[in-house]
Design a protein around this motif. Sequence first.
Motif, PDB file in Angstrom:
ATOM      1  N   ILE A 203       0.804  -1.226   0.000  1.00  0.00           N
ATOM      2  CA  ILE A 203       0.000   0.000   0.000  1.00  0.00           C
ATOM      3  C   ILE A 203       0.839   1.277   0.000  1.00  0.00           C
ATOM      4  N   PRO A 204       1.963   1.374   0.728  1.00  0.00           N
ATOM      5  CA  PRO A 204       2.776   2.587   0.570  1.00  0.00           C
ATOM      6  C   PRO A 204       3.192   2.827  -0.880  1.00  0.00           C
ATOM      7  N   ALA A 205       3.476   1.751  -1.612  1.00  0.00           N
ATOM      8  CA  ALA A 205       3.815   1.905  -3.024  1.00  0.00           C
ATOM      9  C   ALA A 205       2.612   2.378  -3.824  1.00  0.00           C
ATOM     10  N   VAL A 206       1.420   1.867  -3.497  1.00  0.00           N
ATOM     11  CA  VAL A 206       0.194   2.318  -4.160  1.00  0.00           C
ATOM     12  C   VAL A 206      -0.009   3.816  -3.933  1.00  0.00           C
ATOM     13  N   VAL A 207       0.198   4.268  -2.705  1.00  0.00           N
ATOM     14  CA  VAL A 207       0.028   5.701  -2.421  1.00  0.00           C
ATOM     15  C   VAL A 207       1.069   6.523  -3.169  1.00  0.00           C
ATOM     16  N   ASP A 208       2.284   6.008  -3.294  1.00  0.00           N
ATOM     17  CA  ASP A 208       3.281   6.701  -4.107  1.00  0.00           C
ATOM     18  C   ASP A 208       2.763   6.893  -5.535  1.00  0.00           C
ATOM     19  N   VAL A 209       2.134   5.871  -6.085  1.00  0.00           N
ATOM     20  CA  VAL A 209       1.587   5.959  -7.444  1.00  0.00           C
ATOM     21  C   VAL A 209       0.461   6.990  -7.497  1.00  0.00           C
ATOM     22  N   LEU A 210      -0.436   6.948  -6.525  1.00  0.00           N
ATOM     23  CA  LEU A 210      -1.537   7.914  -6.499  1.00  0.00           C
ATOM     24  C   LEU A 210      -1.010   9.346  -6.464  1.00  0.00           C
ATOM     25  N   GLU A 211      -0.008   9.580  -5.651  1.00  0.00           N
ATOM     26  CA  GLU A 211       0.528  10.935  -5.539  1.00  0.00           C
ATOM     27  C   GLU A 211       1.304  11.336  -6.792  1.00  0.00           C
ATOM     28  N   ALA A 212       2.029  10.385  -7.386  1.00  0.00           N
ATOM     29  CA  ALA A 212       2.816  10.693  -8.578  1.00  0.00           C
ATOM     30  C   ALA A 212       1.935  10.973  -9.790  1.00  0.00           C
ATOM     31  N   GLN A 213       0.758  10.320  -9.846  1.00  0.00           N
ATOM     32  CA  GLN A 213      -0.122  10.462 -11.008  1.00  0.00           C
ATOM     33  C   GLN A 213      -1.090  11.639 -10.889  1.00  0.00           C
ATOM     34  N   ALA A 214      -1.042  12.347  -9.791  1.00  0.00           N
ATOM     35  CA  ALA A 214      -1.963  13.476  -9.607  1.00  0.00           C
ATOM     36  C   ALA A 214      -1.879  14.439 -10.777  1.00  0.00           C
ATOM     37  N   GLY A 215      -3.017  14.705 -11.382  1.00  0.00           N
ATOM     38  CA  GLY A 215      -3.073  15.632 -12.502  1.00  0.00           C
ATOM     39  C   GLY A 215      -2.874  14.995 -13.862  1.00  0.00           C
ATOM     40  N   ALA A 216      -2.554  13.699 -13.901  1.00  0.00           N
ATOM     41  CA  ALA A 216      -2.359  13.031 -15.194  1.00  0.00           C
ATOM     42  C   ALA A 216      -3.695  12.902 -15.919  1.00  0.00           C
ATOM     43  N   PRO A 217      -3.713  13.095 -17.222  1.00  0.00           N
ATOM     44  CA  PRO A 217      -4.976  13.019 -17.963  1.00  0.00           C
ATOM     45  C   PRO A 217      -5.365  11.583 -18.279  1.00  0.00           C
ATOM     46  N   GLY A 218      -6.644  11.383 -18.586  1.00  0.00           N
ATOM     47  CA  GLY A 218      -7.123  10.102 -19.070  1.00  0.00           C
ATOM     48  C   GLY A 218      -7.193   9.037 -18.002  1.00  0.00           C
ATOM     49  N   LEU A 219      -7.448   7.804 -18.454  1.00  0.00           N
ATOM     50  CA  LEU A 219      -7.551   6.642 -17.575  1.00  0.00           C
ATOM     51  C   LEU A 219      -6.328   5.766 -17.752  1.00  0.00           C
ATOM     52  N   GLN A 220      -5.753   5.320 -16.617  1.00  0.00           N
ATOM     53  CA  GLN A 220      -4.634   4.387 -16.654  1.00  0.00           C
ATOM     54  C   GLN A 220      -4.919   3.190 -15.752  1.00  0.00           C
ATOM     55  N   PHE A 221      -4.427   2.026 -16.162  1.00  0.00           N
ATOM     56  CA  PHE A 221      -4.492   0.790 -15.384  1.00  0.00           C
ATOM     57  C   PHE A 221      -3.056   0.490 -14.974  1.00  0.00           C
ATOM     58  N   LEU A 222      -2.735   0.712 -13.688  1.00  0.00           N
ATOM     59  CA  LEU A 222      -1.354   0.666 -13.213  1.00  0.00           C
ATOM     60  C   LEU A 222      -1.194  -0.311 -12.056  1.00  0.00           C
ATOM     61  N   ASP A 223       0.007  -0.883 -11.940  1.00  0.00           N
ATOM     62  CA  ASP A 223       0.299  -1.697 -10.772  1.00  0.00           C
ATOM     63  C   ASP A 223       0.929  -0.838  -9.679  1.00  0.00           C
ATOM     64  N   ARG A 224       1.339  -1.470  -8.591  1.00  0.00           N
ATOM     65  CA  ARG A 224       1.843  -0.716  -7.444  1.00  0.00           C
ATOM     66  C   ARG A 224       3.191  -0.060  -7.722  1.00  0.00           C
ATOM     67  N   HIS A 225       3.831  -0.445  -8.815  1.00  0.00           N
ATOM     68  CA  HIS A 225       5.097   0.178  -9.210  1.00  0.00           C
ATOM     69  C   HIS A 225       4.900   1.308 -10.200  1.00  0.00           C
ATOM     70  N   GLY A 226       3.640   1.563 -10.561  1.00  0.00           N
ATOM     71  CA  GLY A 226       3.360   2.596 -11.551  1.00  0.00           C
ATOM     72  C   GLY A 226       3.501   2.116 -12.976  1.00  0.00           C
ATOM     73  N   GLU A 227       3.645   0.798 -13.159  1.00  0.00           N
ATOM     74  CA  GLU A 227       3.760   0.231 -14.498  1.00  0.00           C
ATOM     75  C   GLU A 227       2.373  -0.087 -15.061  1.00  0.00           C
ATOM     76  N   THR A 228       2.224   0.057 -16.377  1.00  0.00           N
ATOM     77  CA  THR A 228       0.942  -0.198 -17.022  1.00  0.00           C
ATOM     78  C   THR A 228       0.619  -1.686 -17.017  1.00  0.00           C
ATOM     79  N   VAL A 229      -0.616  -2.015 -16.612  1.00  0.00           N
ATOM     80  CA  VAL A 229      -1.112  -3.385 -16.675  1.00  0.00           C
ATOM     81  C   VAL A 229      -1.872  -3.523 -18.001  1.00  0.00           C
ATOM     82  N   PRO A 230      -1.578  -4.513 -18.809  1.00  0.00           N
ATOM     83  CA  PRO A 230      -2.280  -4.653 -20.094  1.00  0.00           C
ATOM     84  C   PRO A 230      -3.734  -5.010 -19.896  1.00  0.00           C
ATOM     85  N   TRP A 231      -4.563  -4.474 -20.741  1.00  0.00           N
ATOM     86  CA  TRP A 231      -6.004  -4.755 -20.659  1.00  0.00           C
ATOM     87  C   TRP A 231      -6.302  -6.169 -21.091  1.00  0.00           C
TER      88      TRP A 231
END
Length: 231
Positions: A203-231
């Motif tokens: 969860i600390p890593a998840v919160v890091d992602v939430l804070e890092a992505q603040a203001g990013a446009p569109g929808l993203q599907f990300l893991d706890r490392h901030g990497e894109t998860v394929p649809w």
Amino acid sequence: MSTTPHRQALIIGASRGLGLVLADELARRGWRVIATTRRTGGESQAGAAARNGQLRVESLEMTSPEQLAALRGRLEGCRLDLLFVNAAIDRGDLPISEVPAEMFTEVMITNALSPLRALEALRGLVAPGGTVAVMSSEQGSISRNTEGGYELYKASKAALNQLMRSYATRHADDGHTKLLIDPGHNRTRLGGPDAPLAPEESIPAVVDVLEAQAGAPGLQFLDRHGETVPW
């Protein structure tokens, strides 16, 4: 998401497990947190006391439109930097041919329909530039579904992801960051005792992602490392 020291989050589904640790981690970082639980008392209430007013607990049965509307009324005037929906159930590892209709309906309502109802009911509280996020899972990735098992749960998470895609399309111009988060396989009631991760690790890593992505446009599907998860 605001950079002021008074950032505020609403976490839907924080009775235990990932949601509880998420609420506590945000409060630890100085966020003001509103956390919903299905029942009063318990760990979230104890955490609220321990956080000296940083954490407030509200009662909510997320599958109830009436309770969602009542919560929206109680929060009138709140401005949220983060709205995060964390809710899921699992009813075992049955092949889809053996899943009773009632079980299918229960899991789909809880894991897919109700999170989107919650977003629609509460999105008006999110400030311009704020974040709307939902706890998803790699299990919802169709392209990564190469191993058997847990067919209903996987289907519910894929449905959640698709509904979130529709939500993002419909609200493309609202200025909100939109995220689907895969926290990894955690030792929770849902994830089981043999999962490789503890929520206190992921969860600390998840919160890091939430804070890092603040203001990013569109929808993203990300893991706890901030990497894109394929649809």
